[in-house]
Design a protein around this motif. Structure first.
Motif, PDB file in Angstrom:
ATOM      1  N   PRO A   1       0.829  -1.202   0.000  1.00 40.12           N
ATOM      2  CA  PRO A   1       0.000   0.000   0.000  1.00 40.12           C
ATOM      3  C   PRO A   1       0.867   1.257   0.000  1.00 40.12           C
ATOM      4  CG  PRO A   1      -0.753  -1.548   1.665  1.00 40.12           C
ATOM      5  CD  PRO A   1       0.543  -2.066   1.142  1.00 40.12           C
ATOM      6  N   GLU A   2       0.392   2.274  -0.732  1.00 38.39           N
ATOM      7  CA  GLU A   2       1.129   3.536  -0.790  1.00 38.39           C
ATOM      8  C   GLU A   2       0.859   4.393   0.438  1.00 38.39           C
ATOM      9  OE1 GLU A   2       0.126   5.425  -4.452  1.00 38.39           O
ATOM     10  OE2 GLU A   2       1.651   4.324  -5.546  1.00 38.39           O
ATOM     11  N   GLY A   3      -0.240   4.166   1.099  1.00 36.08           N
ATOM     12  CA  GLY A   3      -0.559   4.979   2.265  1.00 36.08           C
ATOM     13  C   GLY A   3      -2.044   4.896   2.566  1.00 36.08           C
ATOM     14  N   PRO A  52     -10.396   8.712  -7.812  1.00 31.46           N
ATOM     15  CA  PRO A  52      -9.972   7.670  -6.863  1.00 31.46           C
ATOM     16  C   PRO A  52      -8.446   7.542  -6.851  1.00 31.46           C
ATOM     17  CG  PRO A  52     -11.688   6.845  -8.328  1.00 31.46           C
ATOM     18  CD  PRO A  52     -11.258   8.179  -8.861  1.00 31.46           C
ATOM     19  N   PRO A  53      -7.863   7.344  -5.674  1.00 35.21           N
ATOM     20  CA  PRO A  53      -6.405   7.187  -5.597  1.00 35.21           C
ATOM     21  C   PRO A  53      -5.968   5.839  -6.162  1.00 35.21           C
ATOM     22  CG  PRO A  53      -7.376   6.819  -3.452  1.00 35.21           C
ATOM     23  CD  PRO A  53      -8.488   7.243  -4.366  1.00 35.21           C
ATOM     24  N   SER A  54      -4.670   5.640  -6.207  1.00 31.95           N
ATOM     25  CA  SER A  54      -4.092   4.391  -6.701  1.00 31.95           C
ATOM     26  C   SER A  54      -4.704   3.201  -5.971  1.00 31.95           C
ATOM     27  CB  SER A  54      -2.580   4.421  -6.459  1.00 31.95           C
ATOM     28  OG  SER A  54      -2.053   3.131  -6.465  1.00 31.95           O
ATOM     29  N   ALA A  55      -4.788   2.089  -6.683  1.00 35.68           N
ATOM     30  CA  ALA A  55      -5.340   0.868  -6.076  1.00 35.68           C
ATOM     31  C   ALA A  55      -4.475   0.379  -4.927  1.00 35.68           C
ATOM     32  CB  ALA A  55      -5.485  -0.224  -7.128  1.00 35.68           C
ATOM     33  N   ARG A  56      -3.250   0.899  -4.818  1.00 33.57           N
ATOM     34  CA  ARG A  56      -2.355   0.477  -3.737  1.00 33.57           C
ATOM     35  C   ARG A  56      -2.533   1.331  -2.486  1.00 33.57           C
ATOM     36  NH1 ARG A  56       2.927   0.572  -7.282  1.00 33.57           N
ATOM     37  NH2 ARG A  56       3.344   2.147  -5.739  1.00 33.57           N
ATOM     38  N   THR A  57      -3.527   2.188  -2.476  1.00 34.83           N
ATOM     39  CA  THR A  57      -3.766   3.073  -1.333  1.00 34.83           C
ATOM     40  C   THR A  57      -4.936   2.538  -0.516  1.00 34.83           C
ATOM     41  OG1 THR A  57      -3.010   4.923  -2.668  1.00 34.83           O
ATOM     42  CG2 THR A  57      -4.247   5.458  -0.696  1.00 34.83           C
ATOM     43  N   VAL A 101     -13.229   1.680   2.016  1.00 39.18           N
ATOM     44  CA  VAL A 101     -13.721   1.959   0.669  1.00 39.18           C
ATOM     45  C   VAL A 101     -12.867   1.203  -0.338  1.00 39.18           C
ATOM     46  CG1 VAL A 101     -14.050   3.784  -1.045  1.00 39.18           C
ATOM     47  CG2 VAL A 101     -14.557   4.216   1.358  1.00 39.18           C
ATOM     48  N   GLN A 102     -11.563   1.171  -0.074  1.00 32.71           N
ATOM     49  CA  GLN A 102     -10.630   0.495  -0.973  1.00 32.71           C
ATOM     50  C   GLN A 102      -9.463   0.021  -0.141  1.00 32.71           C
ATOM     51  OE1 GLN A 102      -9.568   2.413  -4.785  1.00 32.71           O
ATOM     52  NE2 GLN A 102      -7.516   2.493  -3.966  1.00 32.71           N
ATOM     53  N   ARG A 103      -9.161  -1.263  -0.255  1.00 34.19           N
ATOM     54  CA  ARG A 103      -8.054  -1.826   0.501  1.00 34.19           C
ATOM     55  C   ARG A 103      -6.823  -1.845  -0.381  1.00 34.19           C
ATOM     56  NH1 ARG A 103      -9.873  -7.019   2.902  1.00 34.19           N
ATOM     57  NH2 ARG A 103     -11.043  -5.580   4.162  1.00 34.19           N
TER      58      ARG A 103
END
Length: 198
Positions: A90-92, A161-166, A176-178
């Motif tokens: 994850p980026e953060g 939406p932020p990167s999928a890694r966030t 909301v997104q893992r």
């Protein structure tokens, strides 16, 4: 004067000693001498030794090739695993706030697919639509990284939406997104973790 009748041809040479012009088919070959027998045995032993050395060299070369191929595969797998962890890491963390069409922060439930569908709404193109009493729909969507409280206009953030890694969570704790693969998850409170903004 006497004339020579032999013509221009030279006289035939006498046969050399020890040479043979033909061999009778009844002639028996002589037995090889001890020195010749030793030389033949030595030549056969040398030939076998050379063949064995060639086989060993081929085996070493094949082993070396296998080691090199195995090393290449190992390096490739290490690179693949490293890339996987880099991408999956994850980026953060980002906080998502639910806003209406005017950018005013609303209850997080209005951006939750389960809540919206259970109240007769639907989602389309990143927006969630809840019916209004008397007809019509209000639209809602997530703002990522914005701040504020319910009833105030959101400050900052982005609707992209932020990167999928966030990792993206709401203030109420819903996921909301893992991060890692962008897989939606469920929060500890039992709500749906699907993103209204994706």
């Amino acid at each position: 004067m006497t004339q020579d009748n032999t013509g221009d041809q030279p006289p035939p040479e006498p046969p050399k000693r020890g040479s043979m012009r033909f061999q009778d088919s009844n002639t028996q070959p002589r037995e090889p001498s001890l020195a010749e027998q030793r030389a033949r045995r030595q030549a056969l032993a040398d030939e076998e030794r050379n063949e064995e050395l060639a086989r060993q060299a081929d085996a070493k070369a094949a082993t070396r090739r296998k080691i090199l191929i195995g090393s290449g595969v190992t390096v490739g797998l290490v690179g693949l695993v490293a890339t996987f962890y880099t991408v999956a890491k994850p980026e953060g963390d980002v906080t998502a706030v639910c806003t209406d069409s005017n950018g005013v922060i609303q209850n997080d439930d209005y951006c939750d697919d389960t809540y919206v569908s259970s109240h007769g709404g639907y989602h389309s193109g990143g927006f969630l639509f809840l019916p209004i009493p008397g007809g019509g729909y209000n639209s809602y969507r997530y703002n990522y990284g914005g701040t504020g409280v319910i009833g105030q206009r959101v400050a900052g953030g982005s609707y992209d939406p932020p990167s999928a890694r966030t990792n993206v969570n709401t203030k109420s704790g819903k996921s909301v997104q893992r991060g890692g693969f962008g897989i939606s998850g469920k929060s500890g409170s039992g709500g749906s973790g699907k993103s209204g903004g994706s």
